[in-house]
Motif scaffolding. Structure first.
Motif, PDB file in Angstrom:
ATOM      1  N   GLU A  53       0.822  -1.217   0.000  1.00 14.68           N
ATOM      2  CA  GLU A  53       0.000   0.000   0.000  1.00 14.68           C
ATOM      3  C   GLU A  53       0.850   1.259   0.000  1.00 14.68           C
ATOM      4  O   GLU A  53       0.410   2.306  -0.446  1.00 14.68           O
ATOM      5  CB  GLU A  53      -0.931   0.006   1.225  1.00 14.68           C
ATOM      6  CG  GLU A  53      -2.017  -1.041   1.167  1.00 14.68           C
ATOM      7  CD  GLU A  53      -2.898  -1.037   2.412  1.00 14.68           C
ATOM      8  OE1 GLU A  53      -2.708  -0.177   3.290  1.00 14.68           O
ATOM      9  OE2 GLU A  53      -3.782  -1.905   2.488  1.00 14.68           O
ATOM     10  N   THR A  54       2.077   1.151   0.474  1.00 11.98           N
ATOM     11  CA  THR A  54       2.955   2.313   0.558  1.00 11.98           C
ATOM     12  C   THR A  54       3.686   2.606  -0.756  1.00 11.98           C
ATOM     13  O   THR A  54       4.423   3.577  -0.850  1.00 11.98           O
ATOM     14  CB  THR A  54       4.003   2.102   1.662  1.00 11.98           C
ATOM     15  OG1 THR A  54       4.715   0.883   1.392  1.00 11.98           O
ATOM     16  CG2 THR A  54       3.348   2.035   3.033  1.00 11.98           C
ATOM     17  N   ALA A  55       3.475   1.764  -1.761  1.00 16.83           N
ATOM     18  CA  ALA A  55       4.147   1.983  -3.051  1.00 16.83           C
ATOM     19  C   ALA A  55       3.653   3.280  -3.684  1.00 16.83           C
ATOM     20  O   ALA A  55       2.455   3.588  -3.636  1.00 16.83           O
ATOM     21  CB  ALA A  55       3.881   0.808  -3.984  1.00 16.83           C
ATOM     22  N   PRO A  56       4.547   4.045  -4.285  1.00 17.86           N
ATOM     23  CA  PRO A  56       4.121   5.281  -4.938  1.00 17.86           C
ATOM     24  C   PRO A  56       3.163   4.989  -6.095  1.00 17.86           C
ATOM     25  O   PRO A  56       3.324   3.995  -6.809  1.00 17.86           O
ATOM     26  CB  PRO A  56       5.424   5.878  -5.470  1.00 17.86           C
ATOM     27  CG  PRO A  56       6.526   5.158  -4.780  1.00 17.86           C
ATOM     28  CD  PRO A  56       5.980   3.836  -4.345  1.00 17.86           C
ATOM     29  N   LEU A  57       2.185   5.830  -6.262  1.00 21.68           N
ATOM     30  CA  LEU A  57       1.218   5.686  -7.352  1.00 21.68           C
ATOM     31  C   LEU A  57       1.926   5.620  -8.699  1.00 21.68           C
ATOM     32  O   LEU A  57       1.529   4.868  -9.585  1.00 21.68           O
ATOM     33  CB  LEU A  57       0.215   6.842  -7.326  1.00 21.68           C
ATOM     34  CG  LEU A  57      -0.865   6.824  -8.413  1.00 21.68           C
ATOM     35  CD1 LEU A  57      -1.716   5.567  -8.309  1.00 21.68           C
ATOM     36  CD2 LEU A  57      -1.737   8.065  -8.302  1.00 21.68           C
TER      37      LEU A  57
END
Length: 123
Positions: free
Chosen positions: A110-114
């Motif tokens: 979920e913390t991955a950059p868009l």
């Protein structure tokens, strides 16, 4: 392929992997290696002989396509494949899945950059 340990990696195993990658339909390219002194990079902090392998010239931008090419050549036909990555492996995996028409899913934290998610979706 089973468990691989450092002791089980042989020259013939490496040569087989090299030949598999060379014959891959994923378009893995032979990338050049240049001496650091031939680049516009600042000189290293200590005198040394450094060479840089330009894997950024691969279609997917990194060396990860080499491992993916080797894995996809050995995977069972059909089926669905899942990996977890928010980086270059995920991009190469998505590219290969699309190329082969395989059902593949890249699970990302979920913390991955868009921006990484978009990059992988468009691979």
């Amino acid at each position: 392929m089973g468990d691989v340990t450092a002791d089980s990696v042989t020259l013939s195993l490496l040569m087989e992997a090299r030949d598999t990658v060379r014959g891959s339909p994923l378009g893995v390219v032979h990338t050049p290696m240049v001496c650091w002194c031939q680049t516009s990079l600042p000189p290293p902090p200590v005198p040394c002989n450094i060479h840089i392998k330009l894997e950024n010239m691969q279609k997917t931008g990194s060396f990860k396509i080499r491992g993916v090419a080797n894995q996809f050549a050995r995977r069972p036909k059909g089926g669905h494949f899942v990996t977890m990555s928010a980086g270059n492996y995920g991009k190469a995996f998505a590219y290969a899945s699309k190329h082969y028409g395989s059902k593949g899913k890249v699970v990302m934290p979920e913390t991955a950059p868009l921006s990484r998610s978009v990059l992988i979706q468009h691979s």
